[in-house]
Design a protein around this motif. Sequence first.
Motif, PDB file in Angstrom:
ATOM      1  N   PRO A 205       0.829  -1.220   0.000  1.00 15.33           N
ATOM      2  CA  PRO A 205       0.000   0.000   0.000  1.00 15.33           C
ATOM      3  C   PRO A 205       0.856   1.259   0.000  1.00 15.33           C
ATOM      4  O   PRO A 205       1.954   1.272   0.557  1.00 15.33           O
ATOM      5  N   ILE A 206       0.337   2.304  -0.636  1.00 17.28           N
ATOM      6  CA  ILE A 206       1.025   3.599  -0.630  1.00 17.28           C
ATOM      7  C   ILE A 206       0.585   4.448   0.558  1.00 17.28           C
ATOM      8  O   ILE A 206       1.231   5.437   0.891  1.00 17.28           O
ATOM      9  N   LEU A 207      -0.517   4.067   1.203  1.00 15.08           N
ATOM     10  CA  LEU A 207      -0.980   4.732   2.423  1.00 15.08           C
ATOM     11  C   LEU A 207      -1.853   3.756   3.184  1.00 15.08           C
ATOM     12  O   LEU A 207      -2.687   3.065   2.591  1.00 15.08           O
ATOM     13  N   GLU A 208      -1.670   3.711   4.510  1.00 15.15           N
ATOM     14  CA  GLU A 208      -2.501   2.857   5.350  1.00 15.15           C
ATOM     15  C   GLU A 208      -2.748   3.553   6.685  1.00 15.15           C
ATOM     16  O   GLU A 208      -2.030   4.483   7.041  1.00 15.15           O
ATOM     17  N   PRO A 209      -3.785   3.147   7.410  1.00 14.86           N
ATOM     18  CA  PRO A 209      -4.100   3.825   8.672  1.00 14.86           C
ATOM     19  C   PRO A 209      -2.954   3.704   9.679  1.00 14.86           C
ATOM     20  O   PRO A 209      -2.555   2.595  10.039  1.00 14.86           O
TER      21      PRO A 209
END
Length: 294
Positions: free
Chosen positions: A236-240
């Motif tokens: 992922p390029i962004l995750e929580p």
Amino acid sequence: MELKLQRYPRPILEPIPWHSWENKCVFNCAVVHDGKVFHMLYRAQGEDMVSRIGYAISIDGYSFNRLERPVFTPASPYELYGVEDPRITKIGEKYYMLYTAYSPKGTRVSMASTENFFIWERHGVVIHDVNNKDAALFPEKINNRYVMLHRIEPDIWLAFSDDLIHWTDFVSIAKPREGYWDNLKIGAGAPPIKTPYGWLLLYHGVERADRPIYRLGFILLDLNDPTKVLKRSEEPILEPEEEWEIFGVVPNVVFSDAMVEYQGKYFVYYGAADTCICVATIGVEETLEWCEKI
């Protein structure tokens, strides 16, 4: 080479306690830059938990000023529970907004258009399949036809049209991947951006877990045949990770409907835990290097 977005250090839009229509949550926004300013259309919920769409404007892409009232509200039986998750694409002189109409009948892909973000022409439901959503338009015709991304769970699909109203030739182009961060379901995020190497599509993937986790990634589609996937994010390029992404109305969510190219960067606007709106960026040059290495 794996890409990672760089967060702005805090949310850029949050609920306003004295606005009854947006005092619970603001999230999942569409954003476009017209060459001078950023225009944001965002989903909001208030005391009745019906989704409406508000409007905000910015010079720099970070600090937004918004109106006191929504600019787009439910207006049909298909929208009884709200109008959700807008995506905006400019075609010609108009901005076309695809959004999810939500009612006891389920969710359906609907469309409206505008030239100024205040006066809207409603085109109604354009894909009548029940529980279809996550729709976004390509910014130009491909092989003389308009192209739409949409989501028949759990896949990302395409549909094609001659007039933007009647859509046919549905085809699944990407599926969840076992053993990956997007193993439960996936959906299109922002309208795709044309690059020399293909159509760059931001998408969300959901991981199967006790509490599903929403993350973001990239898919690269062929310029002339967007049913063909050229490349997809391994990670992922962004995750929580931040508190406001992990805790909220719906925990563990980063969900985006908007990616804007501005001053050598892609600005990715996303809803955090279905509660507030955030932005993260990545360099265009860095992203194109990833696209090139197929």
